[in-house]
Design an enzyme around this catalytic site. Structure first.
Site, PDB file in Angstrom:
ATOM      1  N   LYS A 126       0.232  -1.742  -0.256  1.00  0.00           N
ATOM      2  CA  LYS A 126       0.019   0.047   0.322  1.00  0.00           C
ATOM      3  C   LYS A 126       1.015   1.459   0.147  1.00  0.00           C
ATOM      4  O   LYS A 126       1.719   0.931   0.459  1.00  0.00           O
ATOM      5  CB  LYS A 126      -0.632   0.284   1.303  1.00  0.00           C
TER       6      LYS A 126
ATOM      7  N   SER B  66      -9.017   2.485   3.558  1.00  0.00           N
ATOM      8  CA  SER B  66      -8.353   3.204   3.033  1.00  0.00           C
ATOM      9  C   SER B  66      -7.234   2.206   1.827  1.00  0.00           C
ATOM     10  O   SER B  66      -7.070   2.592   1.377  1.00  0.00           O
ATOM     11  CB  SER B  66      -7.840   3.693   3.602  1.00  0.00           C
TER      12      SER B  66
ATOM     13  N   SER C 212      -9.940  -0.182   7.618  1.00  0.00           N
ATOM     14  CA  SER C 212      -8.989   0.203   6.355  1.00  0.00           C
ATOM     15  C   SER C 212      -9.340  -1.213   5.363  1.00  0.00           C
ATOM     16  O   SER C 212      -8.799  -1.737   4.438  1.00  0.00           O
ATOM     17  CB  SER C 212      -8.107   0.808   6.095  1.00  0.00           C
TER      18      SER C 212
END
Length: 483
Positions: free
Chosen positions: A71, A147, A171
């Site tokens: 990420k 997220s 997330s």
């Protein structure tokens, strides 16, 4: 290795092929890159790829040769950009590996790119200005969640079988639910954030992964768990590897069901129907399931206010540090409206208000702990609605301050954040698909502090009883024309 063959294996399966010499790591990586080229133009899940570093030799690591994506936030890879999905940090290059990145390398993962995140990971949808919106592989006009939306979309689309993710208020679990995947948020202190951070957002943020199979998440957590010198939290080591828990019988569990979210938020009909079907499945497997009365120890508005103060104070410190490092202004040229509003809100949070927010965290933690003294599991929907159309989160955002923005996020995902506050593990399991749209629906299961093993045993049982791998998204790489 043909792409259609590649996408049929999970990470453990690919590693076994590499170890047995049936394919080479280079062949597996080439298939992953082909899958990325096939689907990423449709979903925009991957913001950058690069030549992969050589990992451990086949057979020397449990996930040797498995393609992997990290990420675009919170994990540093030497010489690679980490831009936090923000124009403020554009061009930022990590000088050295973080502790987690070193563990990814030791696990044998072949990291060849980074996935999209909303700006500063400060949203439950992935639509940053810097790289554009990430679409859901089941319907690219819908949100992939956030997220870790880029991670969820890339895994669901068949680019990689498992990807790195983080979770501060859902997330990992929200993108898992939106994309029809498995995602487990570990216990606070299970995975180190070192050496650059002792904790992220006062312990709200944890590292983990999103995967298509339960055993992949369990195997990776075995490789990355454990403290580093100087870590502020400690979670007792499990009695046996999580990979072994997946095939262990969970026993007859006492499971409470929270139908309506804290704050009185209603659950949509498709999600409520999926929850009812999940309850019937659990009962058929021998579990005792009952309606739950679970208090947070504070009312909903107090929870939201304390969270807004804690979140925005942390955000403000990060923004100030980035602006100073890059010599950039803190205004609409570098930050999106929701982030900028949250920054200004955070500047007004006093030290006393911040300490009070931490005290409220303690009350919530103690309240949830009392629930787990009498129940093994708490079941809720992961999110109360189907994945929303892209752009939904941004409607009228200019009129919101930092408190209003966080209230919107918590209204859209009211079930997940409390477990970050309490530090307890929670997972999202694919439960159903909406009959009208075909969009996936996830169910959340939470357990007491340090009890990931219990969740993995239950997840393994559910995966066997109601397999979720039979359906594939619209943009699934294996079904791409020409392959």
């Amino acid at each position: 290795m043909r792409m259609t063959e590649y996408v049929s294996f999970d990470a453990v399966g690919l590693a076994e092929l590499v170890t047995e010499g049936e394919v080479t790591p280079a062949e597996v990586e080439a298939a992953a890159r082909e899958a990325a080229q096939a689907v990423n133009p449709q979903i925009n899940a991957i913001v950058e790829t690069w030549p992969a570093d050589d990992g451990p030799s086949p057979g020397s690591a449990p996930l040797a040769g498995v393609p992997f994506l990290i990420k675009d936030i919170a994990v540093a890879m030497a010489g690679k950009r980490m831009e936090l999905g923000s124009r403020l940090a554009a061009g930022n290059v990590s000088g050295a590996d973080s502790s987690l990145m070193r563990r990814f390398r030791r696990a044998g993962l072949v990291t060849f790119g980074r996935t999209a995140t909303p700006e500063m990971a400060y949203s439950t949808t992935t639509e940053p200005v810097l790289y554009g919106a990430t679409g859901n592989p089941w319907d690219p006009a819908r949100s992939a969640g956030g997220s870790s939306g880029g991670a969820g979309a890339a895994v669901a689309a068949g680019v990689v079988p498992i990807a790195h993710a983080t979770d501060a208020a859902g997330s990992i679990r929200i993108p898992a639910a939106c994309n029809g995947l498995f995602g487990l948020k570990p216990t606070r202190g299970r995975v180190s954030a070192g050496p650059y951070f002792d904790e992220l957002f006062n312990g709200l943020v944890v590292h983990g992964s999103i995967s298509r199979t339960v055993r992949d998440s369990a195997t990776l957590l075995d490789q990355i768990r454990g403290p580093e010198p100087g870590d502020p939290y400690f979670a007792q080591e499990p009695s046996r590897p999580y990979r072994e828990e997946v095939t262990g019988h969970p026993g007859a569990l006492r499971i409470g069901v929270l139908t309506h979210a804290w704050g009185g938020h209603r659950t949509s009909v498709p999600v409520a129907d999926a929850l009812s079907r999940t309850v019937r499945l659990l009962e058929s497997l021998g579990h005792q399931v009952e309606e739950a009365e679970v208090g947070l120890g504070v009312d909903w508005e107090e929870f939201v206010l304390a969270s807004a103060r804690q979140w925005t104070a942390n955000l403000t410190a990060s923004v100030d540090e980035l602006a100073a490092a890059f010599g950039r202004p803190i205004d609409s040229s570098t930050l999106e409206p929701s982030t900028l509003a949250s920054y200004h809100y955070g500047r007004q949070v006093s030290g006393a208000q911040f300490v009070t927010a931490l005290e409220i965290r303690n009350r919530i933690t103690r309240s949830l702990a009392r629930y787990f003294d009498t129940h093994d599991i708490l079941l809720t929907p992961t999110v109360p609605e189907l994945p929303p159309p892209l752009g939904t989160h941004a409607e009228g955002v200019e009129a919101l301050d930092g408190l209003g923005w966080l209230r919107r996020l918590f209204d859209l995902s009211p079930f997940s954040a409390a477990f970050n506050v309490a530090g307890t593990p929670a997972m999202s399991v694919p439960a159903a698909a909406d009959a009208e749209t075909g969009l996936p629906i996830g169910m959340q299961f939470a357990a007491g502090y340090g009890l990931e093993g219990r969740l993995f045993r239950l997840a393994g049982q559910l995966e066997q009883a109601s397999p979720w791998s039979g359906r594939t998204p619209t943009v699934w790489a294996g079904n791409h024309p020409g392959h």
